[in-house]
Design an enzyme around this catalytic site. Structure first.
Site, PDB file in Angstrom:
ATOM      1  N   VAL A  95       0.845  -1.196   0.000  1.00  0.00           N
ATOM      2  CA  VAL A  95       0.000   0.000   0.000  1.00  0.00           C
ATOM      3  C   VAL A  95       0.881   1.247   0.000  1.00  0.00           C
ATOM      4  O   VAL A  95       0.666   2.169  -0.798  1.00  0.00           O
ATOM      5  CB  VAL A  95      -0.979   0.001   1.196  1.00  0.00           C
ATOM      6  CG1 VAL A  95      -1.643   1.361   1.368  1.00  0.00           C
ATOM      7  CG2 VAL A  95      -2.035  -1.087   1.022  1.00  0.00           C
ATOM      8  N   ALA A 146       2.503   1.812  -3.396  1.00  0.00           N
ATOM      9  CA  ALA A 146       1.564   2.330  -4.392  1.00  0.00           C
ATOM     10  C   ALA A 146       1.129   3.754  -4.069  1.00  0.00           C
ATOM     11  O   ALA A 146       0.969   4.578  -4.973  1.00  0.00           O
ATOM     12  CB  ALA A 146       0.336   1.420  -4.470  1.00  0.00           C
ATOM     13  N   GLU A 147       0.934   4.033  -2.800  1.00  0.00           N
ATOM     14  CA  GLU A 147       0.423   5.345  -2.393  1.00  0.00           C
ATOM     15  C   GLU A 147       1.445   6.457  -2.557  1.00  0.00           C
ATOM     16  O   GLU A 147       1.123   7.524  -3.045  1.00  0.00           O
ATOM     17  CB  GLU A 147      -0.053   5.305  -0.937  1.00  0.00           C
ATOM     18  CG  GLU A 147      -1.340   4.541  -0.725  1.00  0.00           C
ATOM     19  CD  GLU A 147      -2.575   5.269  -1.222  1.00  0.00           C
ATOM     20  OE1 GLU A 147      -2.494   6.448  -1.603  1.00  0.00           O
ATOM     21  OE2 GLU A 147      -3.643   4.641  -1.226  1.00  0.00           O
ATOM     22  N   SER A 148       2.662   6.234  -2.069  1.00  0.00           N
ATOM     23  CA  SER A 148       3.631   7.338  -2.009  1.00  0.00           C
ATOM     24  C   SER A 148       5.013   6.989  -2.538  1.00  0.00           C
ATOM     25  O   SER A 148       5.890   7.854  -2.525  1.00  0.00           O
ATOM     26  CB  SER A 148       3.797   7.795  -0.562  1.00  0.00           C
ATOM     27  OG  SER A 148       4.505   6.798   0.183  1.00  0.00           O
TER      28      SER A 148
END
Length: 157
Positions: free
Chosen positions: A44, A47-49
């Site tokens: 996560v 993918a997020e940052s």
């Protein structure tokens, strides 16, 4: 270094992203504190940052796991750090804890279904419920779920 197969060049290499080494201990500790698979939390954050602890999205999501300020406040994280500067959720340890707690709650809400929990993490739990507990028909959310799951699968191999 291991030699990779030629066709693997498009696989995400989360472990090679700048910031991974600094973020990993926070993400793993937060995952374990919520009884989550650390690989899912790492996927996560990738993918997020891309492990950028200073990331701020155009919609206002903050830090490693791109936590919305309202979500941070739902989990009791003050709007400002004790120093009065940036939002407290920008602190990597706090961000990983809030993001992991939210992800754990979403997994419980959607009976352990990783894809639905990820869709809710991206689009909000209301959107997943609105579409009959299915991934909403939003291209961004569908691509997000596919991306996180692709990274996750590379990490658990």
């Amino acid at each position: 270094m291991k030699a990779g197969k030629e066709g693997k060049s498009r696989d995400p290499s989360a472990l090679k992203l700048p910031g991974y080494d600094a973020a990993k201990p926070h993400l793993e500790a937060a995952a374990l504190s919520q009884s989550l698979d650390p690989a899912l939390v790492i996927a996560v954050a990738a993918a997020e940052s891309a492990f950028n602890e200073k990331a701020i999205s155009r919609k206002g999501a903050l830090g490693l796991m791109q936590v919305m300020p309202a979500t941070a406040e739902r989990y009791g994280v003050a709007a400002r750090s004790s120093s009065g500067g940036e939002h407290a959720v920008m602190e990597p340890k706090v961000n990983a804890q809030v993001g992991s707690r939210y992800l754990a709650d979403l997994l419980r809400m959607f009976d352990g279904d990783k894809e639905l929990a990820l869709a809710a993490y991206n689009a909000g739990e209301g959107a997943v419920i609105k579409y009959g507990r299915q991934i909403p028909p939003y291209p961004e959310t569908q691509q997000y779920v596919a991306k996180v799951m692709r990274i996750y699968r590379t990490l658990v191999r």
